[in-house]
Design an enzyme around this catalytic site. Structure first.
Site, PDB file in Angstrom:
ATOM      1  CG  ASN A 193      -1.762   1.214   1.368  1.00 22.38           C
ATOM      2  OD1 ASN A 193      -1.870   1.991   0.423  1.00 22.38           O
ATOM      3  ND2 ASN A 193      -2.375   1.413   2.539  1.00 22.38           N
ATOM      4  CD  GLU A 234      -3.786  -3.056   7.106  1.00 21.43           C
ATOM      5  OE1 GLU A 234      -2.609  -3.203   6.796  1.00 21.43           O
ATOM      6  OE2 GLU A 234      -4.464  -2.077   6.777  1.00 21.43           O
ATOM      7  CB  SER A 294       4.592  -2.126  12.334  1.00 20.88           C
ATOM      8  OG  SER A 294       4.150  -0.793  12.532  1.00 20.88           O
TER       9      SER A 294
HETATM   10  C1  PEP Z   1      -1.007  -0.117   5.864  1.00 17.14           C
HETATM   11  O1  PEP Z   1      -0.927   0.978   5.352  1.00 17.14           O
HETATM   12  O2  PEP Z   1      -1.950  -0.855   5.575  1.00 17.14           O
HETATM   13  C2  PEP Z   1       0.031  -0.545   6.805  1.00 17.14           C
HETATM   14  C3  PEP Z   1      -0.080  -1.704   7.377  1.00 17.14           C
HETATM   15  O3  PEP Z   1       1.063   0.346   7.033  1.00 17.14           O
HETATM   16  P1  PEP Z   1       2.464   0.007   7.799  1.00 17.14           P
HETATM   17  O4  PEP Z   1       3.009  -1.246   7.167  1.00 17.14           O
HETATM   18  O5  PEP Z   1       3.320   1.199   7.537  1.00 17.14           O
HETATM   19  O6  PEP Z   1       2.139  -0.195   9.246  1.00 17.14           O
END
Ligand code: PEP
Length: 248
Positions: A10, A167, A210
């Site tokens: 993403n 998430e 993350s």
């Molecule tokens: C995301 O944007 O869906 C995401 C998980 O971001 P990050 O990997 O930076 O935590």
């Protein structure tokens, strides 16, 4: 049961068309495509066509939209319909990302309308669900995720081409990831809801929040984690190729 792995990048509001071309030249030069693993890229709308064109003909890669509007066309300034995204080369769309829900005020009902539009339009839908920190601390994780799933999938035919991404909001962009076993508990709860809604065990469940080259293998070692949705660690082609090298 072993399901094909999905690694989803993403790019959020980063990576302009020219940068996307250079990124993909580098990524495709160093990544080793393999059977049973798809890598998906979700660029900003202005970079979608460039990204999809660069990936065309590469069997194990695809491009998708970060968001769509549910209406097929009309006076919706700034929005992208499923047909427009598809015309630009999208094969998939993210729906209900926590930034859409919490920064842009997207409701469960709107998420559901988008899910149905994406599936009716023949794209793979990635429905994102996840609790905020305060909800986790109140012990509401499963209730929140169950509500988001049931609402997001209302009226969606069992067997539709979709993926669920768990998430936890507190883990996105914070450097603080859920432990593989914490994620596995929520994934198991998601599976129960999906089965109760008539979805088979072949629906893939991703983890996001993350994820890095340092923790991806442990996450994928959990049998219910079929891939990852990644923001920060997908913005550099070398770093992302390191994440995508995980075997699962
Ligand atoms: C995301 O944007 O869906 C995401 C998980 O971001 P990050 O990997 O930076 O935590």
């Amino acid at each position: 049961m072993s399901r094909p792995l999905l690694f989803a990048a993403n790019w959020k509001m980063y990576i302009a068309p020219g940068e996307a071309r250079a990124y993909l030249d580098r990524f495709l030069a160093i990544d080793k495509p393999r059977h049973g693993r798809t890598v998906a890229f979700f660029p900003p709308a202005v970079s979608l066509e460039t990204t999809a064109a660069r990936l065309r003909g590469h069997e194990h890669y695809l491009a998708g939209a970060q968001d769509v509007h549910w209406e097929p066309k009309g006076a919706f300034t700034g929005a992208t319909s499923v047909a427009l995204a598809r015309g630009a080369g999208a094969a998939a769309a993210l729906i209900g990302h926590s930034e859409r829900r919490h920064l842009f005020g997207e409701t469960d009902e709107e998420t559901n309308r988008k899910m149905r539009a994406v599936l009716d339009g023949g794209l793979l839908a990635l429905l994102c669900v996840g609790e905020k920190l305060a909800e986790r601390e109140r012990g509401e994780t499963e209730a929140v995720v169950t509500r988001q799933l049931r609402a997001g999938l209302a009226g969606v035919k069992a067997g539709a081409d979709l993926v669920i991404a768990y998430e936890p909001v507190w883990a996105i962009g914070t450097g603080r990831n859920a432990t593989p076993s914490d994620a596995a508990v929520v994934h198991a709860a998601i599976r129960v809801v999906l089965v109760s809604l008539g979805f088979g065990r072949d629906t893939r469940l991703l983890y996001g929040g993350s994820v890095s080259a340092g923790n991806v293998e442990q996450l994928l070692a959990e049998p219910e984690i079929d891939g990852v949705l990644v923001g920060g660690a997908s913005l550099d082609p070398d770093v992302w190729a390191g994440v995508c090298a995980a075997q699962g």
